[in-house]
Design a protein around this motif. Structure first.
Motif, short mmCIF file in Angstrom:
data_model
loop_
_atom_site.label_atom_id
_atom_site.label_comp_id
_atom_site.label_asym_id
_atom_site.label_seq_id
_atom_site.Cartn_x
_atom_site.Cartn_y
_atom_site.Cartn_z
N HIS A 1 0.82 -1.21 0.00
CA HIS A 1 0.00 0.00 0.00
C HIS A 1 0.85 1.26 0.00
N ASP A 2 2.16 1.11 0.18
CA ASP A 2 3.08 2.24 0.20
C ASP A 2 4.00 2.16 -1.01
N GLU A 3 4.94 3.08 -1.08
CA GLU A 3 5.89 3.12 -2.20
C GLU A 3 6.79 1.89 -2.21
N PHE A 4 7.16 1.40 -1.02
CA PHE A 4 8.03 0.23 -0.91
C PHE A 4 7.73 -0.52 0.38
N VAL A 5 8.30 -1.70 0.49
CA VAL A 5 8.25 -2.50 1.71
C VAL A 5 9.68 -3.02 1.92
N THR A 6 10.10 -3.20 3.17
CA THR A 6 11.45 -3.70 3.41
C THR A 6 11.45 -5.23 3.35
N LEU A 7 12.62 -5.78 3.14
CA LEU A 7 12.75 -7.24 3.10
C LEU A 7 12.29 -7.85 4.42
N GLY A 8 12.62 -7.22 5.53
CA GLY A 8 12.17 -7.72 6.83
C GLY A 8 10.65 -7.75 6.93
N GLN A 9 9.99 -6.72 6.44
CA GLN A 9 8.53 -6.68 6.45
C GLN A 9 7.95 -7.77 5.55
N LEU A 10 8.59 -7.99 4.40
CA LEU A 10 8.12 -9.02 3.48
C LEU A 10 8.22 -10.40 4.12
N LEU A 11 9.31 -10.67 4.83
CA LEU A 11 9.46 -11.97 5.49
C LEU A 11 8.30 -12.21 6.45
N LYS A 12 7.88 -11.18 7.15
CA LYS A 12 6.76 -11.32 8.08
C LYS A 12 5.44 -11.49 7.31
N MET A 13 5.28 -10.75 6.22
CA MET A 13 4.05 -10.85 5.41
C MET A 13 3.87 -12.23 4.79
N THR A 14 4.98 -12.91 4.51
CA THR A 14 4.91 -14.23 3.89
C THR A 14 4.92 -15.36 4.91
N ASP A 15 4.91 -15.01 6.19
CA ASP A 15 4.95 -15.97 7.29
C ASP A 15 6.25 -16.78 7.34
N ALA A 16 7.31 -16.25 6.72
CA ALA A 16 8.62 -16.89 6.83
C ALA A 16 9.14 -16.74 8.26
N ILE A 17 8.75 -15.63 8.90
CA ILE A 17 9.11 -15.38 10.30
C ILE A 17 7.84 -14.95 11.03
N SER A 18 7.84 -15.12 12.36
CA SER A 18 6.64 -14.77 13.12
C SER A 18 6.69 -13.36 13.70
N SER A 19 7.89 -12.77 13.78
CA SER A 19 8.01 -11.41 14.29
C SER A 19 9.13 -10.70 13.56
N GLY A 20 9.06 -9.38 13.53
CA GLY A 20 10.07 -8.58 12.85
C GLY A 20 11.47 -8.77 13.42
N GLY A 21 11.55 -9.07 14.71
CA GLY A 21 12.83 -9.27 15.36
C GLY A 21 13.59 -10.49 14.86
N MET A 22 12.91 -11.40 14.19
CA MET A 22 13.55 -12.61 13.67
C MET A 22 14.20 -12.40 12.31
N ALA A 23 13.99 -11.25 11.68
CA ALA A 23 14.47 -11.02 10.32
C ALA A 23 15.98 -11.14 10.21
N LYS A 24 16.71 -10.53 11.13
CA LYS A 24 18.18 -10.58 11.07
C LYS A 24 18.67 -12.01 11.16
N TRP A 25 18.13 -12.77 12.11
CA TRP A 25 18.51 -14.18 12.25
C TRP A 25 18.18 -14.96 10.98
N PHE A 26 16.96 -14.78 10.45
CA PHE A 26 16.52 -15.52 9.27
C PHE A 26 17.47 -15.28 8.11
N LEU A 27 17.85 -14.01 7.90
CA LEU A 27 18.72 -13.67 6.77
C LEU A 27 20.15 -14.16 6.96
N GLN A 28 20.56 -14.41 8.20
CA GLN A 28 21.88 -14.99 8.45
C GLN A 28 21.87 -16.50 8.18
#
Length: 73
Positions: free
Chosen positions: A7-34
């Motif tokens: 709905h905005d101009e862009f979304v961050t990769l961390g937000q996308l991971l949460k939107m796709t249910d790859a992670i359950s919270s935004g705090g997990m993004a760094k770990w997931f990408l590592q």
């Protein structure tokens, strides 16, 4: 390929991971990408703050392929 409507101009990769249910919270993004390889437009990406715009294609092995789509006005 699943379409992710934003709905905005862009979304961050961390937000996308949460939107796709790859992670359950935004705090997990760094770990997931590592721990997992994620491709943005065919190139490996590990920055959770990477801005994703309409027509970007994200491939998360074992989870799926996603295309960013802008919300229709």
């Amino acid at each position: 390929m699943e379409e992710i409507v934003i709905h905005d101009e862009f979304v961050t990769l961390g937000q996308l991971l949460k939107m796709t249910d790859a992670i359950s919270s935004g705090g997990m993004a760094k770990w997931f990408l590592q721990e997992h390889i994620v491709y943005v437009n065919g190139e490996e990406e590990n920055r959770r703050g990477k801005k994703l715009y309409p027509d970007d294609v994200i491939n998360i092995p074992q989870i799926g392929r996603f295309k960013i789509v802008a919300q229709e006005a």
